[in-house]
Write a protein that holds these residues in place. Sequence first.
Motif, mmCIF file in Angstrom:
data_model
loop_
_atom_site.group_PDB
_atom_site.id
_atom_site.type_symbol
_atom_site.label_atom_id
_atom_site.label_comp_id
_atom_site.label_asym_id
_atom_site.label_seq_id
_atom_site.Cartn_x
_atom_site.Cartn_y
_atom_site.Cartn_z
ATOM 1 N N VAL A 26 0.910 -1.153 0.214
ATOM 2 C CA VAL A 26 0.071 0.022 0.040
ATOM 3 C C VAL A 26 0.898 1.251 0.019
ATOM 4 O O VAL A 26 1.927 1.337 0.892
ATOM 5 C CB VAL A 26 -1.024 0.064 1.314
ATOM 6 N N PRO A 27 0.639 2.169 -0.943
ATOM 7 C CA PRO A 27 1.366 3.063 -0.968
ATOM 8 C C PRO A 27 1.412 4.196 0.353
ATOM 9 O O PRO A 27 0.409 4.020 1.224
ATOM 10 C CB PRO A 27 1.113 4.099 -2.411
ATOM 11 N N SER A 28 2.552 5.091 0.462
ATOM 12 C CA SER A 28 2.553 5.886 1.770
ATOM 13 C C SER A 28 1.179 7.018 1.253
ATOM 14 O O SER A 28 1.066 7.342 0.508
ATOM 15 C CB SER A 28 3.751 6.924 1.323
ATOM 16 N N GLY A 29 0.667 7.219 2.747
ATOM 17 C CA GLY A 29 -0.715 7.816 2.679
ATOM 18 C C GLY A 29 -1.885 6.920 2.357
ATOM 19 O O GLY A 29 -2.958 7.609 2.421
ATOM 20 N N GLY A 30 -1.525 5.637 2.299
ATOM 21 C CA GLY A 30 -2.658 4.744 1.814
ATOM 22 C C GLY A 30 -3.502 4.582 2.701
ATOM 23 O O GLY A 30 -3.424 4.753 3.966
ATOM 24 N N ARG A 31 -4.673 4.002 2.383
ATOM 25 C CA ARG A 31 -5.909 3.461 3.189
ATOM 26 C C ARG A 31 -6.336 2.071 3.036
ATOM 27 O O ARG A 31 -6.342 1.777 1.733
ATOM 28 C CB ARG A 31 -6.961 4.569 3.034
ATOM 29 N N VAL A 32 -6.516 1.516 3.992
ATOM 30 C CA VAL A 32 -7.033 0.006 4.180
ATOM 31 C C VAL A 32 -8.261 0.054 4.706
ATOM 32 O O VAL A 32 -8.513 0.407 5.937
ATOM 33 C CB VAL A 32 -5.773 -0.770 4.528
ATOM 34 N N LEU A 33 -9.164 -0.915 4.113
ATOM 35 C CA LEU A 33 -10.525 -1.200 4.750
ATOM 36 C C LEU A 33 -10.675 -2.310 4.753
ATOM 37 O O LEU A 33 -10.634 -3.453 4.103
ATOM 38 C CB LEU A 33 -11.576 -0.587 3.794
ATOM 39 N N GLU A 34 -11.440 -3.218 5.918
ATOM 40 C CA GLU A 34 -11.679 -4.315 6.201
ATOM 41 C C GLU A 34 -13.055 -4.269 6.354
ATOM 42 O O GLU A 34 -13.655 -3.397 7.700
ATOM 43 C CB GLU A 34 -10.980 -5.007 7.501
ATOM 44 N N LEU A 35 -14.277 -5.024 5.775
ATOM 45 C CA LEU A 35 -15.447 -5.270 6.108
ATOM 46 C C LEU A 35 -15.542 -6.260 6.951
ATOM 47 O O LEU A 35 -15.553 -7.482 6.143
ATOM 48 C CB LEU A 35 -16.334 -5.092 4.753
ATOM 49 N N GLY A 36 -15.824 -6.623 8.138
ATOM 50 C CA GLY A 36 -16.243 -7.467 8.955
ATOM 51 C C GLY A 36 -14.898 -7.843 9.819
ATOM 52 O O GLY A 36 -14.067 -8.944 9.454
ATOM 53 N N THR A 37 -14.906 -7.241 10.945
ATOM 54 C CA THR A 37 -13.713 -7.391 12.109
ATOM 55 C C THR A 37 -13.749 -8.765 12.542
ATOM 56 O O THR A 37 -12.410 -9.275 12.791
ATOM 57 C CB THR A 37 -13.756 -6.340 12.952
ATOM 58 N N GLY A 38 -14.771 -9.302 12.726
ATOM 59 C CA GLY A 38 -15.033 -10.523 13.255
ATOM 60 C C GLY A 38 -14.017 -10.480 14.899
ATOM 61 O O GLY A 38 -14.017 -9.467 15.464
ATOM 62 N N ALA A 39 -13.106 -11.465 14.995
ATOM 63 C CA ALA A 39 -12.289 -11.523 16.199
ATOM 64 C C ALA A 39 -11.038 -10.784 15.968
ATOM 65 O O ALA A 39 -10.226 -10.752 16.752
ATOM 66 C CB ALA A 39 -12.175 -12.825 16.775
ATOM 67 N N GLY A 40 -10.810 -10.029 14.745
ATOM 68 C CA GLY A 40 -9.802 -9.422 14.613
ATOM 69 C C GLY A 40 -8.505 -10.036 13.806
ATOM 70 O O GLY A 40 -7.304 -9.419 13.834
ATOM 71 N N VAL A 41 -8.743 -11.339 13.537
ATOM 72 C CA VAL A 41 -7.834 -11.823 12.666
ATOM 73 C C VAL A 41 -7.051 -11.387 11.353
ATOM 74 O O VAL A 41 -5.918 -11.308 11.316
ATOM 75 C CB VAL A 41 -8.091 -13.473 12.608
ATOM 76 N N GLY A 42 -8.369 -10.943 10.571
ATOM 77 C CA GLY A 42 -7.853 -10.403 9.252
ATOM 78 C C GLY A 42 -7.083 -9.155 9.614
ATOM 79 O O GLY A 42 -6.284 -8.762 9.009
ATOM 80 N N ALA A 43 -7.674 -8.386 10.443
ATOM 81 C CA ALA A 43 -6.877 -6.886 11.025
ATOM 82 C C ALA A 43 -5.569 -7.127 11.424
ATOM 83 O O ALA A 43 -4.550 -6.587 10.946
ATOM 84 C CB ALA A 43 -7.623 -6.306 11.864
ATOM 85 N N ALA A 44 -5.234 -8.333 12.109
ATOM 86 C CA ALA A 44 -3.919 -8.623 12.732
ATOM 87 C C ALA A 44 -3.176 -8.921 11.293
ATOM 88 O O ALA A 44 -1.813 -8.805 11.549
ATOM 89 C CB ALA A 44 -3.839 -9.878 13.514
ATOM 90 N N TRP A 45 -3.484 -9.763 10.316
ATOM 91 C CA TRP A 45 -2.909 -9.949 9.052
ATOM 92 C C TRP A 45 -2.240 -8.706 8.477
ATOM 93 O O TRP A 45 -1.123 -8.638 8.086
ATOM 94 C CB TRP A 45 -3.371 -10.871 8.376
ATOM 95 N N LEU A 46 -3.420 -7.711 8.437
ATOM 96 C CA LEU A 46 -2.904 -6.536 7.721
ATOM 97 C C LEU A 46 -2.039 -5.611 8.486
ATOM 98 O O LEU A 46 -1.027 -5.297 7.685
ATOM 99 C CB LEU A 46 -4.370 -5.731 7.585
ATOM 100 N N VAL A 47 -2.078 -5.575 9.854
ATOM 101 C CA VAL A 47 -1.157 -5.065 10.547
ATOM 102 C C VAL A 47 0.164 -5.722 10.351
ATOM 103 O O VAL A 47 1.393 -5.065 10.427
ATOM 104 C CB VAL A 47 -1.548 -5.002 11.913
ATOM 105 N N SER A 48 0.208 -7.030 10.520
ATOM 106 C CA SER A 48 1.522 -7.492 10.284
ATOM 107 C C SER A 48 2.274 -7.124 8.929
ATOM 108 O O SER A 48 3.244 -7.122 8.799
ATOM 109 C CB SER A 48 1.462 -9.191 10.529
ATOM 110 N N GLY A 49 1.519 -7.290 7.982
ATOM 111 C CA GLY A 49 1.898 -6.951 6.679
ATOM 112 C C GLY A 49 2.647 -5.278 6.577
ATOM 113 O O GLY A 49 3.473 -4.977 5.752
ATOM 114 N N LEU A 50 1.824 -4.566 7.369
ATOM 115 C CA LEU A 50 2.221 -3.148 7.175
ATOM 116 C C LEU A 50 3.424 -3.030 8.121
ATOM 117 O O LEU A 50 4.158 -1.807 8.111
ATOM 118 C CB LEU A 50 1.055 -2.151 7.764
ATOM 119 N N GLY A 51 3.574 -3.889 8.986
ATOM 120 C CA GLY A 51 4.874 -3.573 10.020
ATOM 121 C C GLY A 51 5.010 -2.498 10.834
ATOM 122 O O GLY A 51 3.842 -2.156 11.601
ATOM 123 N N GLN A 52 5.854 -1.762 10.856
ATOM 124 C CA GLN A 52 5.927 -0.451 11.891
ATOM 125 C C GLN A 52 5.796 0.973 10.918
ATOM 126 O O GLN A 52 5.804 1.842 11.541
ATOM 127 C CB GLN A 52 7.679 -0.325 12.074
#
Length: 189
Positions: free
Chosen positions: A39-65
């Motif tokens: 995702v480019p600098s200044g980019g935005r990511v959207l997840e539809l359906g947080t559930g228990a947070g597993v998908g969001a955790a994968w997204l965060v892991s890809g974005l790192g720091q």
Amino acid sequence: MSDVPDIVVEALKSAEARGFALSCEEMVGRLLATLASAVPSGGRVLELGTGAGVGAAWLVSGLGQRSDVTVLTLERDPELAAAAREFAWPDWLEVRVADAEKELPRLGRFDLVFADAEGGKWSGLDLTVSALQPSGILVVDDMDLSRYQSAEHRASVTRVRDAILSDPRLVAADLPVGSGIMVAARRRD
């Protein structure tokens, strides 16, 4: 699970403790992490359906720091959203209680969208595609027809698959792996 990021392991344990069985599977999660990393600098990511947070955790892991990208995850169920908020998310991730179809028209555009909820996938898919930036990427899972016994569910999956593959705004790939993954890129306007 030694190569699964810690935040994902934590989210998986939370999902299991809550009896939440609909979490993002590992194959989809790894794809999300890979796409999020681009995702480019200044980019935005959207997840539809947080559930228990597993998908969001994968997204965060890809974005790192990175702190130059924002992640918004929408969950219709207030209890699930509250559980997902318990994680030590970076301050650039927001868990919001919302109905995706009602919220999508007000959110602007995103570089990466993971549609993993009824609203925005099974219904309101056009709103989700409209929320993609030009060159934005859409990931939709659970598209394997063999997973569904009822004719109604099979018809819904077929309708979503056909809509993605025939939308002139998108270039799409139907990946018959895992739960069935579709990945689409929005053409430049």
